[in-house]
Structures are given as C-alpha cells and as structure tokens.
Design an enzyme around this catalytic site. Structure first.
Site, PDB file in Angstrom:
ATOM      1  N   ARG A 275       0.805  -1.222   0.000  1.00 44.45           N
ATOM      2  CA  ARG A 275       0.000   0.000   0.000  1.00 44.45           C
ATOM      3  C   ARG A 275       0.844   1.282   0.000  1.00 44.45           C
ATOM      4  O   ARG A 275       0.535   2.216  -0.732  1.00 44.45           O
ATOM      5  CB  ARG A 275      -0.891  -0.006   1.236  1.00 44.45           C
ATOM      6  CG  ARG A 275      -1.969   1.056   1.222  1.00 44.45           C
ATOM      7  CD  ARG A 275      -2.670   1.132   2.588  1.00 44.45           C
ATOM      8  NE  ARG A 275      -2.944  -0.125   3.207  1.00 44.45           N
ATOM      9  CZ  ARG A 275      -4.115  -0.759   3.175  1.00 44.45           C
ATOM     10  NH1 ARG A 275      -5.140  -0.204   2.560  1.00 44.45           N
ATOM     11  NH2 ARG A 275      -4.273  -1.913   3.780  1.00 44.45           N
ATOM     12  N   CYS A 342     -26.690  -4.700  -7.558  1.00 41.96           N
ATOM     13  CA  CYS A 342     -27.934  -4.940  -6.829  1.00 41.96           C
ATOM     14  C   CYS A 342     -27.675  -5.367  -5.397  1.00 41.96           C
ATOM     15  O   CYS A 342     -27.986  -6.492  -5.000  1.00 41.96           O
ATOM     16  CB  CYS A 342     -28.728  -6.023  -7.559  1.00 41.96           C
ATOM     17  SG  CYS A 342     -28.979  -5.544  -9.245  1.00 41.96           S
ATOM     18  N   TYR A 371      -4.897  -2.417  -3.564  1.00 42.56           N
ATOM     19  CA  TYR A 371      -6.081  -3.229  -3.246  1.00 42.56           C
ATOM     20  C   TYR A 371      -7.330  -2.669  -3.926  1.00 42.56           C
ATOM     21  O   TYR A 371      -8.422  -2.711  -3.371  1.00 42.56           O
ATOM     22  CB  TYR A 371      -6.256  -3.351  -1.723  1.00 42.56           C
ATOM     23  CG  TYR A 371      -4.996  -3.824  -1.048  1.00 42.56           C
ATOM     24  CD1 TYR A 371      -4.562  -5.130  -1.235  1.00 42.56           C
ATOM     25  CD2 TYR A 371      -4.211  -2.971  -0.269  1.00 42.56           C
ATOM     26  CE1 TYR A 371      -3.380  -5.576  -0.660  1.00 42.56           C
ATOM     27  CE2 TYR A 371      -3.030  -3.416   0.316  1.00 42.56           C
ATOM     28  CZ  TYR A 371      -2.628  -4.716   0.119  1.00 42.56           C
ATOM     29  OH  TYR A 371      -1.455  -5.154   0.691  1.00 42.56           O
TER      30      TYR A 371
HETATM   31  N1  LLP Z   1       3.408  -8.974   3.482  1.00 38.33           N
HETATM   32  C1  LLP Z   1       2.431  -9.839   3.813  1.00 38.33           C
HETATM   33  C2  LLP Z   1       2.785 -11.167   4.303  1.00 38.33           C
HETATM   34  C3  LLP Z   1       1.084  -9.451   3.678  1.00 38.33           C
HETATM   35  O1  LLP Z   1       0.126 -10.307   4.018  1.00 38.33           O
HETATM   36  C4  LLP Z   1       0.770  -8.149   3.211  1.00 38.33           C
HETATM   37  C5  LLP Z   1      -0.621  -7.720   3.068  1.00 38.33           C
HETATM   38  C6  LLP Z   1       1.832  -7.282   2.868  1.00 38.33           C
HETATM   39  C7  LLP Z   1       3.128  -7.727   3.021  1.00 38.33           C
HETATM   40  C8  LLP Z   1       1.603  -5.898   2.354  1.00 38.33           C
HETATM   41  O2  LLP Z   1       0.976  -5.083   3.290  1.00 38.33           O
HETATM   42  P1  LLP Z   1       0.825  -3.505   3.006  1.00 38.33           P
HETATM   43  O3  LLP Z   1       2.214  -2.913   2.985  1.00 38.33           O
HETATM   44  O4  LLP Z   1       0.148  -3.331   1.704  1.00 38.33           O
HETATM   45  O5  LLP Z   1       0.035  -3.040   4.137  1.00 38.33           O
HETATM   46  N2  LLP Z   1      -7.137  -5.762   1.197  1.00 38.33           N
HETATM   47  C9  LLP Z   1      -6.772  -5.023   2.391  1.00 38.33           C
HETATM   48  C10 LLP Z   1      -5.312  -5.202   2.751  1.00 38.33           C
HETATM   49  C11 LLP Z   1      -4.888  -6.621   2.939  1.00 38.33           C
HETATM   50  C12 LLP Z   1      -3.441  -6.789   3.233  1.00 38.33           C
HETATM   51  C13 LLP Z   1      -3.015  -8.211   3.167  1.00 38.33           C
HETATM   52  N3  LLP Z   1      -1.628  -8.443   3.382  1.00 38.33           N
HETATM   53  C14 LLP Z   1      -7.133  -3.564   2.185  1.00 38.33           C
HETATM   54  O6  LLP Z   1      -7.642  -3.224   1.126  1.00 38.33           O
HETATM   55  O7  LLP Z   1      -6.954  -2.759   3.080  1.00 38.33           O
END
Ligand code: LLP
Length: 419
Positions: A275, A342, A371
C-alpha cells in the site's frame, strides 16, 4: 502532487483526466508513474545505511507495467501464490529477490518456486514445513526458509487486516517457534535463512512495528545461541497511507529505530511494502450516471461499483472523492455515491460532502492504487475496467477493458443441455 487541479480541472501529472475518460470511457484506474517512483524511493532511501531488500507486495497492485516499474528499481517481490510468481517473473523480477508467504501454499506452487530459485519461503506452519521438505527432496534441492512468527502485537488497525495477533491464522506463535526452527534445522532439504513477521496493514503508528521487531531480535539471539544462524529479518509490510487525515510513519523512521539492532547482528532487512508504494499513486475514475433524491437523501449513482473497488463495501473504508471538474460555486451537499450493483452494500461513499453535480460529470476516487484493481471481480457480470499509467504528459493503456466475450471465456454448456 501527482493529482492536482489546474484551471479547475483535475490532472494526473501533465494529463487532464477528462481527456483520458473521453478516449477510453469510464470507469477506469489511473496511476501516476511519478508518484509510484516516489513510493519506491522512500524505501530505497530508508535502506541505504543497512543491507536491505524491498520485496514489493504484489497483491497490492499486480499490473505487469506497475510491477515492471518497481522491479526496475532493484526491488523484488513478496508473493502469496503461483499466479503472483508468474506475474512477477513476467515483469522481470530477479527470483533471488522473491519471498513467498501464505498459509496455504500448494505442493505445485512450492515446486514452481523451487524450480525458479526464489530467495525464501516464509513458512507458516509445521505441516507446511514438512511438505516443503518433501517437495524439495523430490527435486533434489534445498528449500531456503524463514518462519513466519506471530509476535502477538496489536497493530491497531481494521480487524480484517490485523494479522499478528495470537488468534490469527497467520504464522507460528513466536514462543513456539524455536522448536520449529530446531526441527527445520534437522531437515535434510531445508535451509534456515531468516525470520519473518507481518503484523497487519494500514498501520499508522510506529510502536507496533518496534514492539514486534524487539521480540524478533530476542528470538534471533536465542536461535543464534542454539547454533541456528539467521541472515534475514523480514519485517513484512503494513505501513499505512493517508486516506483522510492519518499521519503514518515513514519507512526511514522505522529503519532508524531498528538499524543498530540489524547491524549488530549482521542481518539483511527485508521489507514487504504494498500500500505505501502504490496506494496514493492511483485513483479510480467514475462517471455519474444518474442523480436521485429520496426524502432528504441525495444519491449519485455512478458507473463504478463494489466489484471494481471493494474497499468501501468490504471494510467501510474511506476514500476521498474529488470532482474532476471544479464548479464556480462552492455549495456542498451530502450525498451517497453508489454503484449499479444490486446490493445495498454497493457504495463508494456515504453522506459525503460534495458539490451539486449532474449526470455525466466525473468523479475521482482517491488513494485507490492499492487493493483496488487487484480485488476487483466480475460480480453482476461487469467487465473489469481498464488501467492507465501516466508519465509526464503521456498516458499508456496498461490493461484493456474486458469485453463481454472475456466474461464467458472458458465456460462451457454440456452437450445434454444443447438437446
Ligand atoms: N506482506 C504480507 C505477508 C502481507 O500479508 C501483506 C498484506 C503485505 C506484506 C503488504 O501489506 P501492506 O504494505 O500493503 O500493508 N485488502 C486489504 C489489505 C490486505 C493486506 C493483506 N496483506 C485492504 O484493502 O486494506
């Protein structure tokens, strides 16, 4: 700023967004190359003083062009499936910079990753370790591993994206992990390289990371005493972004806080940001199809929906919404921005202060680079939207809009139904 107004019109870098909309129609995802590079640079700069590898979390945004742009900056990938490995390789990742996490890796996926020679598997259970050992033996290889430990810290984020608590399905309890490390060390086809943890996502404070790191350093020291030498500390991803008024830590602040511990133990730090690299480099552009008033409520019914951008419906997530063209007058009203699907849950915003707008006008849903597209589905048989990358004054279609034919690709009607 990559997305800013010029003469009351929203631009992405040097391109008026309405111009892209005119040519390819709406809705679509739009990314700024400049902002994407800024995201990578933050991490590169944070890692100058210590040995480190950026393993970009492919799940955040897995478009080949986005991946290519990131891998060109010497970053690797954090993957969670064979499909993500395939994409990363297609985009030219160096397999030696790939880490593979996930609680449910299949034998086939393990085999694929072993054949291409990834940096390491982040193993999430004892059973997985045994299967990996077995698959590696079959291929006459040694599988490099870290164990994903669960440091039991509360990242204080949305419960669906907290992953480091005791009760979560991820990783192995940090207190149980030495036992598993000892077992791993005995295994003929396993090579222990590191410790992995990932405590959650959209974390806006630095303290949970530091708490988790402290516990991991303690573990690493214990392991070293047992003659299990650890080369890599993979701290996961999870640094948040500003959707509204959050003030997340910078990668450099995090590294600063742990760098002495890293150096002292001669570790290489792996970071898995998703992110915080792509989130604010992308927006979702949608058009108002209809406006509607019901009692005191105003609805802006747009052509984008929860199947395109699931976060508001799924997590009640807040995404700022900006009109692509600003009005002369400054009256704002409260409106619900909803899609054509819907379901009552199909909304992009509720009770949001927006100008009085008409059908045909365009809206930008901000902070949608992470995401966004990767969580899109074809629900209601809606073709997936195109993705566009802007660099300076040029724009590039990096994924075509799906067609109706794409929707039915691979489906078959059995013979007996054709009689
Ligand atoms: N590493 C692992 C093992 C992870 O499971 C994740 C994210 C990341 C790195 C990356 O995390 P970030 O830096 O993006 O926070 N769909 C959700 C977020 C799910 C994150 C899952 N794992 C949303 O839209 O907020």
């Amino acid at each position: 700023m990559a997305f800013s107004y010029c003469n009351k019109e929203l631009y992405c870098e040097g391109v008026p967004i309405s111009k892209i909309a005119q040519e390819i129609g709406t809705p679509f995802y739009l990314y700024s190359y400049e902002e994407l590079m800024k995201g990578v640079k933050k991490y590169k700069e944070a890692l100058t003083e210590i040995k480190g590898i950026i393993c970009y979390a492919v799940k955040a945004n897995s478009n080949l062009a986005i991946l290519r742009a990131i891998f060109r900056e010497e970053a690797g990938a954090d993957i969670v499936s064979g499909g993500e490995l395939f994409r990363a390789l297609r985009a030219g990742v160096d397999p030696k910079r790939v880490v593979f996490a996930g609680v449910g890796k299949t034998e086939k996926e393990m085999e694929y990753a072993l054949r291409v020679g990834i940096l390491m598997f982040n193993v999430e259970s004892e059973e997985e370790l045994e299967v990996l050992n077995h698959v590696a033996k079959k291929l006459n290889k040694k599988a490099p591993i870290a164990i994903r430990v669960n440091p039991d810290v509360d990242p204080e984020t949305h419960p669906y994206i907290s992953t480091g608590l005791k009760e979560s399905k991820f990783g192995i309890d940090i207190r149980e992990s030495p036992k598993v490390y000892k077992k791993a060390k005995q295994m003929e086809n396993i090579e222990v390289l590191g410790v992995h943890c990932h405590i959650g996502s959209q974390i806006t404070k630095i303290s949970p990371f530091i708490d988790a790191a402290k516990r991991v350093f303690e573990l690493i020291d214990n392991l070293n005493n047992e003659n299990i030498s650890i080369k890599y500390f993979d701290i996961g991803g999870g640094i948040g972004i500003t959707y509204k008024d959050e003030n997340p830590p910078k990668p450099s602040e995090l590294v600063e806080a742990i760098k002495e511990d890293i150096k002292k133990r001669n570790l290489t730090l792996i970071m898995e940001p998703g992110r915080s690299i792509v989130g604010n480099a992308g927006i979702f552009v949608t058009k108002i199809l209809y406006t509607k008033k019901k009692d005191k409520k105003t609805f802006y019914i747009v052509d984008g929906a929860m199947n395109d951008l699931a976060r508001p419906a799924l997590y009640g997530a807040y995404h700022e919404i900006k009109p692509i063209n600003l009005k002369e007058e400054h009256i704002t009203i409260k409106a619900d921005v909803v899609g054509p699907i819907c379901e009552t849950g199909d909304f992009l915003a509720k009770e949001r202060g927006l100008p009085i707008m008409e059908k045909g006008e365009l809206l930008a849903i901000m902070s949608a680079g992470a995401y966004g597209f990767t969580m899109a589905s074809n629900y209601n048989s809606r073709p997936k939207v195109p993705e566009v990358l802007v660099k300076d004054k040029e724009w590039f279609l990096i994924r075509e809009r799906e067609t109706y034919e794409d929707l039915v690709r691979g489906e078959r009607i059995p013979e007996f139904l054709l009689e």
